[in-house]
Enzyme design. Structure first.
Site: not given
Ligand code: IMP
Ligand code: MG
Length: 196
Positions: A181, A125, A130, A187, A121
Site C-alpha cells: 500500500d 526493505d 523481520l 493493496r 512478508e
Molecule cells: P522494513 O522493516 O524496512 O524491512 O519494512 C518492511 C515493511 O515496510 C514492509 O512490510 C512494507 O509494509 C513496508 N514497505 C517497505 N518498502 C515498501 C514499498 O516499496 N512499498 C510499500 N510498502 C513498503
Molecule cells: Mg505498509
C-alpha cells in the site's frame, strides 16, 4: 459508469486512471511485475516450499496487512498439509522504527513449539521488521524458522537473517499493489507497480 480495467500485460508505460479505475486518479510510473509474472513466480515458490519441507507440521504465518494477497495465492501452490495464521506488527513510530522496535498487535494463538514456521512478508526493505519478528518467534522454539518475501530490495544492511524464499528482486522504488500500500491505497491492484 466505469470501464473494466485492462489487463496489465507487463507494459512499462504509464497506466492512467482511465485505463485502470482502481488507481484513485493517480498514475503509476510503470508496472514492475504483472499478474502473469507474479502467478508464475508464486507457482515456483510453492514448489520450492513444498520440496523444502518433507516432513513435520508447517505453519505459514502471514505478516498483515501487506502479505494478504501473496499469502492467499502462495498457500494454494504448496502441495502439502499446512496451517495458516497471521501476525500483526506495529512499529512504535517514525523515530523508533529506525531502531527496529516492533510490537505485536495480534499474536497467533497457535503454539509454535516444534513446528516449521514460514513467515511470509510482502517486501523486505530495511529489514528491521523481520529482525525483530525473528527474535520474537525464535523464542518460542519452533522446529525451524524461515522467511518468504514476495519482494526484496536487497538494501537491508541490518538484516540479520537470510530470506530463504524470495519472489523477485525489487527495484529501489516505492512499490504498490498485490498487497502493498501507500497510505492504505492500492493493496487490491493485481500487479505490482512503481508509484510516480
Ligand atoms: P522494513 O522493516 O524496512 O524491512 O519494512 C518492511 C515493511 O515496510 C514492509 O512490510 C512494507 O509494509 C513496508 N514497505 C517497505 N518498502 C515498501 C514499498 O516499496 N512499498 C510499500 N510498502 C513498503
Ligand atoms: Mg505498509
Amino acid at each position: 459508469m466505469m470501464t473494466a480495467a485492462r489487463p496489465s500485460g507487463g507494459r512499462h508505460s504509464p497506466v492512467s486512471e482511465t485505463e485502470d479505475p482502481r488507481l484513485l486518479g493517480r498514475t503509476v510510473k510503470r508496472i514492475a511485475f504483472d499478474q502473469k509474472q507474479i502467478a508464475g513466480r508464486v507457482r515456483e515458490l510453492g514448489a520450492e516450499i513444498t520440496a523444502a519441507y518433507p516432513d513435520g507440521d508447517l505453519l505459514v504465518l502471514g505478516l498483515l496487512k501487506g502479505s494478504f494477497v501473496f499469502l492467499a495465492d502462495l498457500v494454494r501452490e504448496i502441495q502439502r498439509p499446512l496451517h495458516v495464521d497471521f501476525l500483526v506488527a506495529s512499529s512504535y513510530g517514525e523515530a523508533m522504527e529506525s531502531n527496529g522496535l516492533v510490537r505485536l498487535v495480534y499474536d497467533p494463538e497457535t503454539d509454535l513449539a516444534g513446528q516449521h514456521i514460514l513467515l511470509v512478508e510482502d517486501i523486505v526493505d530495511s529489514g528491521h521488521t523481520l529482525n525483530r519478528l525473528w527474535d520474537l518467534l525464535a523464542e518460542r522454539r519452533p522446529k525451524s524458522l524461515a522467511i518468504c518475501a514476495l519482494l526484496h530490495k536487497h538494501i537491508a544492511t541490518a538484516l540479520r537473517h537470510p530470506t530463504r524464499f524470495i519472489g523477485f528482486d525489487a527495484p529501489h522504488e516505492f512499490l504498490v499493489g498485490y498487497g502493498l500500500d501507500h497510505a492504505e491505497n492500492f493493496r487490491h491492484l493485481p500487479y505490482v507497480a512503481s508509484l510516480q
